[in-house]
Scaffold this active site. Structure first.
Site, short mmCIF file in Angstrom:
data_model
loop_
_atom_site.label_atom_id
_atom_site.label_comp_id
_atom_site.label_asym_id
_atom_site.label_seq_id
_atom_site.Cartn_x
_atom_site.Cartn_y
_atom_site.Cartn_z
CE LYS A 1 -7.40 2.59 4.47
NZ LYS A 1 -8.04 1.53 3.67
CG ASP B 1 -9.97 3.03 0.94
OD1 ASP B 1 -10.07 3.60 -0.17
OD2 ASP B 1 -9.01 2.28 1.25
CE LYS C 1 -8.04 1.40 -2.60
NZ LYS C 1 -8.29 0.98 -1.22
CG ASP D 1 -19.60 2.06 -12.60
OD1 ASP D 1 -19.84 2.15 -13.82
OD2 ASP D 1 -20.03 1.13 -11.90
CB THR E 1 0.80 -0.56 -3.22
OG1 THR E 1 -0.36 -0.78 -2.43
CG2 THR E 1 1.26 0.86 -3.04
NE ARG F 1 -1.26 -5.28 7.10
CZ ARG F 1 -0.88 -5.73 5.91
NH1 ARG F 1 -0.78 -7.02 5.71
NH2 ARG F 1 -0.60 -4.88 4.94
O1 C5P Z 1 -1.82 -2.63 7.33
P1 C5P Z 1 -1.29 -1.57 6.41
O2 C5P Z 1 -0.62 -0.42 7.15
O3 C5P Z 1 -0.43 -2.14 5.32
O4 C5P Z 1 -2.59 -0.95 5.74
C1 C5P Z 1 -2.50 0.02 4.73
C2 C5P Z 1 -3.87 0.46 4.29
O5 C5P Z 1 -3.73 1.35 3.21
C3 C5P Z 1 -4.77 -0.67 3.81
O6 C5P Z 1 -6.09 -0.31 4.18
C4 C5P Z 1 -4.63 -0.63 2.31
O7 C5P Z 1 -5.79 -1.08 1.67
C5 C5P Z 1 -4.44 0.86 2.07
N1 C5P Z 1 -3.75 1.18 0.82
C6 C5P Z 1 -2.47 0.75 0.51
N2 C5P Z 1 -1.89 1.10 -0.67
C7 C5P Z 1 -2.55 1.87 -1.55
C8 C5P Z 1 -3.84 2.32 -1.27
C9 C5P Z 1 -4.42 1.97 -0.06
O8 C5P Z 1 -1.86 0.05 1.32
N3 C5P Z 1 -1.96 2.25 -2.67
#
Ligand code: C5P
Length: 240
Positions: free
Chosen positions: A31, A59, A61, A64, A118, A218
């Site tokens: 991503k 991604d 998002k 507009d 979230t 992460r």
């Molecule tokens: O590091 P982690 O596993 O928390 O990363 C989750 C990824 O998913 C990040 O890129 C975050 O921006 C994305 N994301 C999220 N919740 C959402 C939409 C996207 O955590 N509702």
């Protein structure tokens, strides 16, 4: 399920992303977020997908007026993008414009709707959207319905909203891709090592609950032993 795991290369420069992918074995989907795309543009998508033979989830998002979203999608023509995000709260007209533009300019791309971020708190729902706590799931339902009615390709949603979307798909007789971020390995959840994610789920439970893909950042990008984590994902089997 490594082939259904999208690795989020957040907060990485283009160079750091390459160092990471050089040592990661078996990753099939990455991503790329706004940070890298704003900094490196189309080169980030083209070079990483070609050099590492990975599919790209871009991604961006998009949110507009319909015409601008459609033109933004047109500007991505020719890029090998497997998934592209828009904000589904942009409404049916915007979703429709995105789907029409993708048919014309990015026919092989899946357009995914983000419902509510979230990071939004209950206070935000009340203060900005005038939605009380006990009506939040109805708000998710309305956004999902808007997307389903426009035949959007899929949604980004937390594992905890899967059952709501599964039910809606059944009652509306629709199919859509379900892609879940907020994923942590089981022992990370048990030890509370979930960083800023609030509604987490482990990979197996997410797949068993109906996720088509999971997004992991992460837990993989900061892993002490990355390849054993990737092995763990390869061994994850799914009930149905
Ligand atoms: O590091 P982690 O596993 O928390 O990363 C989750 C990824 O998913 C990040 O890129 C975050 O921006 C994305 N994301 C999220 N919740 C959402 C939409 C996207 O955590 N509702």
């Amino acid at each position: 399920m490594i082939n259904k795991t999208i690795v989020a290369l957040d907060n990485m420069s283009f160079k750091e992303a390459k160092v990471f992918l050089d040592k990661a074995d078996g990753i099939k989907l990455i991503k790329i977020g706004m940070e890298m795309f704003y900094a490196m543009g189309k080169k980030s998508v083209l070079e990483l997908s070609e050099q590492y033979n990975v599919k790209v989830f871009l991604d961006l998002k998009l949110h507009d007026i319909p015409n601008t979203v459609a033109n933004a999608i047109k500007s991505l023509q020719g890029l090998p993008i497997e998934f592209l995000t828009i904000h589904a709260v942009g409404g049916r007209e915007m979703i429709n414009a995105a789907m029409m533009a993708k048919q014309e300019f990015l026919p092989d791309t899946n357009i995914l709707g983000v419902s509510f971020l979230t990071s939004l708190s209950e206070d935000h729902f009340k203060e900005i959207l005038n939605i009380e706590v006990d009506s939040i799931s109805n708000a998710f339902k309305r956004v999902f319905l808007a997307g389903l009615n426009e035949n959007i390709d899929g949604f980004i949603l937390s594992g905890h909203e899967l059952s709501l979307l599964n039910k809606l798909c059944k009652s509306e007789n629709k199919q859509t891709l379900k892609i879940c971020p907020g994923i942590r390995f089981k022992e990370e959840i048990l030890s509370g090592n979930v960083q800023d994610q609030k509604r987490v789920m482990d990979p197996k439970r997410a797949f068993d609950s109906g996720a088509d893909y999971i997004v992991m950042g992460r837990s993989l990008t900061n892993a002490i032993d990355l390849n054993s984590r990737l092995e763990e994902l390869k061994k994850t089997s799914v009930v149905n």
